[in-house]
Design a protein around this motif. Structure first.
Motif, PDB file in Angstrom:
ATOM      1  N   ALA A  38       0.795  -1.232   0.000  1.00 12.56           N
ATOM      2  CA  ALA A  38       0.000   0.000   0.000  1.00 12.56           C
ATOM      3  C   ALA A  38       0.832   1.290   0.000  1.00 12.56           C
ATOM      4  O   ALA A  38       0.466   2.227  -0.717  1.00 12.56           O
ATOM      5  CB  ALA A  38      -0.984   0.001   1.171  1.00 12.56           C
ATOM      6  N   PRO A  39       1.911   1.378   0.751  1.00 12.79           N
ATOM      7  CA  PRO A  39       2.654   2.646   0.749  1.00 12.79           C
ATOM      8  C   PRO A  39       3.148   3.089  -0.631  1.00 12.79           C
ATOM      9  O   PRO A  39       3.313   4.286  -0.861  1.00 12.79           O
ATOM     10  CB  PRO A  39       3.842   2.373   1.688  1.00 12.79           C
ATOM     11  N   ILE A  40       3.368   2.139  -1.538  1.00 12.56           N
ATOM     12  CA  ILE A  40       3.803   2.530  -2.883  1.00 12.56           C
ATOM     13  C   ILE A  40       2.738   2.246  -3.943  1.00 12.56           C
ATOM     14  O   ILE A  40       2.984   2.456  -5.126  1.00 12.56           O
ATOM     15  CB  ILE A  40       5.142   1.851  -3.267  1.00 12.56           C
ATOM     16  N   SER A  41       1.557   1.803  -3.530  1.00 15.04           N
ATOM     17  CA  SER A  41       0.492   1.455  -4.476  1.00 15.04           C
ATOM     18  C   SER A  41      -0.475   2.592  -4.766  1.00 15.04           C
ATOM     19  O   SER A  41      -1.257   2.509  -5.707  1.00 15.04           O
ATOM     20  CB  SER A  41      -0.318   0.267  -3.942  1.00 15.04           C
ATOM     21  N   TYR A  42      -0.455   3.631  -3.958  1.00 18.90           N
ATOM     22  CA  TYR A  42      -1.428   4.714  -4.080  1.00 18.90           C
ATOM     23  C   TYR A  42      -0.693   6.059  -4.070  1.00 18.90           C
ATOM     24  O   TYR A  42       0.370   6.186  -3.488  1.00 18.90           O
ATOM     25  CB  TYR A  42      -2.432   4.658  -2.917  1.00 18.90           C
ATOM     26  N   GLY A  43      -1.286   7.062  -4.698  1.00 18.07           N
ATOM     27  CA  GLY A  43      -0.719   8.404  -4.671  1.00 18.07           C
ATOM     28  C   GLY A  43      -0.169   8.828  -6.018  1.00 18.07           C
ATOM     29  O   GLY A  43      -0.221   8.097  -7.000  1.00 18.07           O
ATOM     30  N   GLN A  44       0.355  10.068  -6.053  1.00 16.00           N
ATOM     31  CA  GLN A  44       0.866  10.626  -7.307  1.00 16.00           C
ATOM     32  C   GLN A  44       2.052   9.820  -7.828  1.00 16.00           C
ATOM     33  O   GLN A  44       2.157   9.551  -9.011  1.00 16.00           O
ATOM     34  CB  GLN A  44       1.278  12.082  -7.112  1.00 16.00           C
ATOM     35  N   ILE A  45       2.939   9.454  -6.925  1.00 14.75           N
ATOM     36  CA  ILE A  45       4.082   8.643  -7.308  1.00 14.75           C
ATOM     37  C   ILE A  45       3.809   7.239  -6.774  1.00 14.75           C
ATOM     38  O   ILE A  45       3.826   7.021  -5.566  1.00 14.75           O
ATOM     39  CB  ILE A  45       5.391   9.219  -6.743  1.00 14.75           C
ATOM     40  N   GLN A  46       3.496   6.330  -7.668  1.00 10.83           N
ATOM     41  CA  GLN A  46       3.108   4.986  -7.260  1.00 10.83           C
ATOM     42  C   GLN A  46       3.704   3.949  -8.193  1.00 10.83           C
ATOM     43  O   GLN A  46       3.839   4.185  -9.387  1.00 10.83           O
ATOM     44  CB  GLN A  46       1.585   4.834  -7.228  1.00 10.83           C
ATOM     45  N   VAL A  47       4.078   2.830  -7.605  1.00 14.04           N
ATOM     46  CA  VAL A  47       4.486   1.662  -8.375  1.00 14.04           C
ATOM     47  C   VAL A  47       3.689   0.503  -7.800  1.00 14.04           C
ATOM     48  O   VAL A  47       4.024  -0.043  -6.755  1.00 14.04           O
ATOM     49  CB  VAL A  47       6.007   1.374  -8.260  1.00 14.04           C
ATOM     50  N   ARG A  48       2.592   0.178  -8.450  1.00 17.75           N
ATOM     51  CA  ARG A  48       1.792  -0.960  -8.016  1.00 17.75           C
ATOM     52  C   ARG A  48       2.472  -2.234  -8.501  1.00 17.75           C
ATOM     53  O   ARG A  48       2.411  -2.573  -9.680  1.00 17.75           O
ATOM     54  CB  ARG A  48       0.374  -0.907  -8.581  1.00 17.75           C
ATOM     55  N   ILE A  49       3.096  -2.915  -7.566  1.00 14.42           N
ATOM     56  CA  ILE A  49       3.781  -4.165  -7.890  1.00 14.42           C
ATOM     57  C   ILE A  49       2.796  -5.116  -8.575  1.00 14.42           C
ATOM     58  O   ILE A  49       3.158  -5.840  -9.509  1.00 14.42           O
ATOM     59  CB  ILE A  49       4.358  -4.818  -6.604  1.00 14.42           C
ATOM     60  N   SER A  50       1.549  -5.078  -8.148  1.00 14.77           N
ATOM     61  CA  SER A  50       0.505  -5.946  -8.719  1.00 14.77           C
ATOM     62  C   SER A  50       0.281  -5.702 -10.206  1.00 14.77           C
ATOM     63  O   SER A  50      -0.223  -6.579 -10.912  1.00 14.77           O
ATOM     64  CB  SER A  50      -0.802  -5.741  -7.968  1.00 14.77           C
ATOM     65  N   GLU A  51       0.658  -4.534 -10.701  1.00 13.28           N
ATOM     66  CA  GLU A  51       0.483  -4.236 -12.128  1.00 13.28           C
ATOM     67  C   GLU A  51       1.365  -5.118 -13.005  1.00 13.28           C
ATOM     68  O   GLU A  51       1.150  -5.197 -14.215  1.00 13.28           O
ATOM     69  CB  GLU A  51       0.738  -2.758 -12.408  1.00 13.28           C
ATOM     70  N   ALA A  52       2.334  -5.798 -12.424  1.00 14.73           N
ATOM     71  CA  ALA A  52       3.116  -6.778 -13.181  1.00 14.73           C
ATOM     72  C   ALA A  52       2.192  -7.868 -13.725  1.00 14.73           C
ATOM     73  O   ALA A  52       2.466  -8.463 -14.768  1.00 14.73           O
ATOM     74  CB  ALA A  52       4.205  -7.392 -12.305  1.00 14.73           C
ATOM     75  N   LEU A  53       1.080  -8.111 -13.034  1.00 20.71           N
ATOM     76  CA  LEU A  53       0.119  -9.139 -13.459  1.00 20.71           C
ATOM     77  C   LEU A  53      -0.654  -8.742 -14.710  1.00 20.71           C
ATOM     78  O   LEU A  53      -1.363  -9.580 -15.281  1.00 20.71           O
ATOM     79  CB  LEU A  53      -0.856  -9.451 -12.326  1.00 20.71           C
ATOM     80  N   GLY A  97      -8.968   4.140  -0.513  1.00 21.51           N
ATOM     81  CA  GLY A  97      -9.541   5.304   0.146  1.00 21.51           C
ATOM     82  C   GLY A  97      -9.722   6.548  -0.706  1.00 21.51           C
ATOM     83  O   GLY A  97      -9.997   7.620  -0.168  1.00 21.51           O
ATOM     84  N   ASN A  98      -9.613   6.435  -2.022  1.00 16.44           N
ATOM     85  CA  ASN A  98      -9.803   7.609  -2.874  1.00 16.44           C
ATOM     86  C   ASN A  98     -11.238   7.760  -3.366  1.00 16.44           C
ATOM     87  O   ASN A  98     -11.507   8.588  -4.229  1.00 16.44           O
ATOM     88  CB  ASN A  98      -8.836   7.581  -4.061  1.00 16.44           C
ATOM     89  N   GLY A  99     -12.141   6.963  -2.848  1.00 21.17           N
ATOM     90  CA  GLY A  99     -13.557   7.127  -3.123  1.00 21.17           C
ATOM     91  C   GLY A  99     -14.032   6.536  -4.438  1.00 21.17           C
ATOM     92  O   GLY A  99     -13.309   5.833  -5.144  1.00 21.17           O
ATOM     93  N   MET A 100     -15.291   6.851  -4.735  1.00 25.11           N
ATOM     94  CA  MET A 100     -15.973   6.257  -5.884  1.00 25.11           C
ATOM     95  C   MET A 100     -15.332   6.606  -7.217  1.00 25.11           C
ATOM     96  O   MET A 100     -15.348   5.801  -8.143  1.00 25.11           O
ATOM     97  CB  MET A 100     -17.453   6.661  -5.896  1.00 25.11           C
ATOM     98  N   VAL A 101     -14.782   7.796  -7.331  1.00 26.96           N
ATOM     99  CA  VAL A 101     -14.153   8.186  -8.601  1.00 26.96           C
ATOM    100  C   VAL A 101     -13.036   7.205  -8.944  1.00 26.96           C
ATOM    101  O   VAL A 101     -12.947   6.706 -10.072  1.00 26.96           O
ATOM    102  CB  VAL A 101     -13.614   9.636  -8.527  1.00 26.96           C
ATOM    103  N   ASP A 102     -12.188   6.893  -7.966  1.00 28.58           N
ATOM    104  CA  ASP A 102     -11.086   5.965  -8.199  1.00 28.58           C
ATOM    105  C   ASP A 102     -11.587   4.534  -8.344  1.00 28.58           C
ATOM    106  O   ASP A 102     -11.104   3.794  -9.208  1.00 28.58           O
ATOM    107  CB  ASP A 102     -10.077   6.057  -7.054  1.00 28.58           C
ATOM    108  N   ILE A 103     -12.547   4.157  -7.519  1.00 32.18           N
ATOM    109  CA  ILE A 103     -13.078   2.790  -7.593  1.00 32.18           C
ATOM    110  C   ILE A 103     -13.668   2.536  -8.980  1.00 32.18           C
ATOM    111  O   ILE A 103     -13.379   1.505  -9.600  1.00 32.18           O
ATOM    112  CB  ILE A 103     -14.132   2.546  -6.488  1.00 32.18           C
ATOM    113  N   VAL A 104     -14.459   3.460  -9.478  1.00 31.56           N
ATOM    114  CA  VAL A 104     -15.128   3.268 -10.770  1.00 31.56           C
ATOM    115  C   VAL A 104     -14.161   3.480 -11.938  1.00 31.56           C
ATOM    116  O   VAL A 104     -13.924   2.579 -12.739  1.00 31.56           O
ATOM    117  CB  VAL A 104     -16.355   4.201 -10.907  1.00 31.56           C
TER     118      VAL A 104
END
Length: 155
Positions: A25-40, A66-73
């Protein structure tokens, strides 16, 4: 049997995506993010079950984020579109490209909307994080799985 395999693969991919995103989570969200899961996001090259799997996994991860419906959708729809486009890529080296472009644009807009961050800088940071996740991590995963695809991804 084929429907069952499809559902199991999609569920496993979704669960792994969500767990990896939340675990890092600390690197998965925010302006500067590297979602390790995106390797999938290279998995649509092996099975169409990865398309709904990544989509559902992203929904779960974005609910947690936690970024709300805009991010979820819209963030999750970006992942759905990117996964579909990755599935359609004609060459292996192009498979990781759609998540870089689609998420760079869409997530950049989302973060701009939510936090009034500079649009093009935010798009560039998100795209850079996607490049790291999709090409530095995902492309070697794609090449490694290539040897075992018939055994792992039977549908």
């Amino acid at each position: 049997m084929k429907k069952t395999n499809f559902l199991v693969q999609a569920a496993l991919i979704g669960a792994i995506y969500a767990v990896m995103t939340i675990a890092f989570a600390p690197i998965s969200y925010g302006q500067i993010q590297v979602r390790i899961s995106e390797a999938l996001t290279v998995l649509p090259a092996f099975t169409p079950a990865a398309i709904p799997g990544l989509f559902v996994g992203c929904i779960i991860a974005n609910i947690y984020g936690g970024n709300g419906m805009v991010d979820i959708v819209f963030g999750s729809l970006a992942t759905l579109l990117a996964a579909f486009l990755s599935y359609k890529m004609p060459k292996k080296w192009l498979v990781p490209l759609p998540p870089v472009i689609v998420n760079g644009i869409v997530v950049g807009f989302i973060l701009n909307y939510l936090y009034q961050l500079p649009l093009f800088i935010t798009m560039a940071w998100v795209a850079l994080g996607q490049m790291i996740a999709c090409y530095v991590l995902g492309y070697p995963l794609l090449l490694g799985l290539e040897k075992y695809k018939d055994r792992i991804f039977k549908v």
